[in-house]
Scaffold this motif. Sequence first.
Motif, mmCIF file in Angstrom:
data_model
loop_
_atom_site.group_PDB
_atom_site.id
_atom_site.type_symbol
_atom_site.label_atom_id
_atom_site.label_comp_id
_atom_site.label_asym_id
_atom_site.label_seq_id
_atom_site.Cartn_x
_atom_site.Cartn_y
_atom_site.Cartn_z
ATOM 1 N N GLU A 5 0.789 -1.225 0.037
ATOM 2 C CA GLU A 5 0.043 -0.244 -0.084
ATOM 3 C C GLU A 5 1.034 1.318 -0.011
ATOM 4 O O GLU A 5 2.048 1.105 0.492
ATOM 5 C CB GLU A 5 -0.646 0.110 1.260
ATOM 6 N N SER A 6 0.112 2.194 -0.671
ATOM 7 C CA SER A 6 1.060 3.607 -0.442
ATOM 8 C C SER A 6 -0.225 4.711 -0.397
ATOM 9 O O SER A 6 -1.269 4.445 -0.779
ATOM 10 C CB SER A 6 1.850 3.805 -1.628
ATOM 11 N N GLY A 7 0.084 5.954 -0.053
ATOM 12 C CA GLY A 7 -0.660 7.098 -0.310
ATOM 13 C C GLY A 7 -1.568 7.554 0.951
ATOM 14 O O GLY A 7 -2.234 8.642 0.942
ATOM 15 N N GLY A 8 -1.049 6.831 2.124
ATOM 16 C CA GLY A 8 -1.587 7.495 3.487
ATOM 17 C C GLY A 8 -1.337 8.583 3.760
ATOM 18 O O GLY A 8 -0.097 9.180 3.010
ATOM 19 N N GLY A 14 -12.775 16.624 5.578
ATOM 20 C CA GLY A 14 -13.434 17.256 4.445
ATOM 21 C C GLY A 14 -12.562 17.244 3.145
ATOM 22 O O GLY A 14 -12.883 17.301 2.098
ATOM 23 N N GLY A 15 -11.113 16.797 3.481
ATOM 24 C CA GLY A 15 -10.303 16.809 2.461
ATOM 25 C C GLY A 15 -10.347 15.202 1.751
ATOM 26 O O GLY A 15 -11.263 14.409 2.325
ATOM 27 N N SER A 16 -9.409 15.036 0.957
ATOM 28 C CA SER A 16 -9.592 13.674 0.038
ATOM 29 C C SER A 16 -7.874 13.103 0.174
ATOM 30 O O SER A 16 -6.967 13.887 0.464
ATOM 31 C CB SER A 16 -9.822 14.129 -1.397
ATOM 32 N N LEU A 17 -7.972 11.871 -0.206
ATOM 33 C CA LEU A 17 -6.549 11.286 -0.327
ATOM 34 C C LEU A 17 -7.112 9.781 -1.090
ATOM 35 O O LEU A 17 -8.091 9.356 -1.135
ATOM 36 C CB LEU A 17 -6.223 10.295 1.062
ATOM 37 N N ARG A 18 -6.010 9.464 -1.606
ATOM 38 C CA ARG A 18 -5.843 8.288 -2.614
ATOM 39 C C ARG A 18 -4.958 7.248 -2.394
ATOM 40 O O ARG A 18 -3.881 7.636 -2.335
ATOM 41 C CB ARG A 18 -5.827 8.660 -4.021
ATOM 42 N N ARG A 66 -18.819 8.360 -0.303
ATOM 43 C CA ARG A 66 -17.624 9.016 -0.004
ATOM 44 C C ARG A 66 -16.308 8.349 -0.602
ATOM 45 O O ARG A 66 -15.472 9.032 -0.929
ATOM 46 C CB ARG A 66 -17.511 9.212 1.670
ATOM 47 N N PHE A 67 -16.191 7.153 -0.851
ATOM 48 C CA PHE A 67 -14.977 6.311 -0.825
ATOM 49 C C PHE A 67 -15.540 6.013 -2.310
ATOM 50 O O PHE A 67 -16.830 5.377 -2.480
ATOM 51 C CB PHE A 67 -14.548 5.375 0.034
ATOM 52 N N TYR A 79 -7.144 0.641 -6.149
ATOM 53 C CA TYR A 79 -6.919 2.188 -5.450
ATOM 54 C C TYR A 79 -8.257 2.428 -4.790
ATOM 55 O O TYR A 79 -9.384 1.622 -4.897
ATOM 56 C CB TYR A 79 -6.993 3.220 -6.742
ATOM 57 N N LEU A 80 -8.171 3.271 -3.612
ATOM 58 C CA LEU A 80 -9.194 3.683 -2.879
ATOM 59 C C LEU A 80 -9.300 5.277 -2.882
ATOM 60 O O LEU A 80 -8.280 5.817 -2.263
ATOM 61 C CB LEU A 80 -9.235 3.217 -1.439
ATOM 62 N N GLU A 81 -10.069 5.818 -3.511
ATOM 63 C CA GLU A 81 -10.324 7.335 -3.531
ATOM 64 C C GLU A 81 -11.127 7.754 -2.309
ATOM 65 O O GLU A 81 -12.612 7.061 -2.275
ATOM 66 C CB GLU A 81 -10.882 7.907 -4.635
ATOM 67 N N MET A 82 -10.703 8.366 -1.595
ATOM 68 C CA MET A 82 -11.255 8.848 -0.445
ATOM 69 C C MET A 82 -11.844 10.324 -0.280
ATOM 70 O O MET A 82 -10.888 11.230 -0.107
ATOM 71 C CB MET A 82 -10.653 8.401 1.022
#
Length: 124
Positions: A5-8, A14-18, A66-67, A79-82
Amino acid sequence: VQLVESGGGLVQAGGSLRLSCATSGIPSDDYALAWFRQVPGKEREGVSCISSGDGATLYADFVMGRFTISSDNVKNMVYLEMDNLKPEDTAVYYCAADWGPRPHDLNYYEYDAWGQGTQVTVSS
């Protein structure tokens, strides 16, 4: 089988992470890839999964809308777009693979391989 995994990271509410997960060595053409999360003292909970063949997806109620989970079978990535992150989304997020018989769902004990996890922290 390897899942990385990566991207944390740290993000405001209210923001986003992928999140991304690179997979290799899954011994089947019929499998599911999933994201789970865990906070200390609580059981690991399923967030979302996607099936390799038909791309069917499943989401936990608490992330619905949301995800978004997606996969690239050529690149062997999931991928997980949050979006619209909340402080209660703070957890270690794990990528997992299940190549057992269908149906694929979000029961953690059915998954055969796991990544090392990536921390997601949402500040209020």
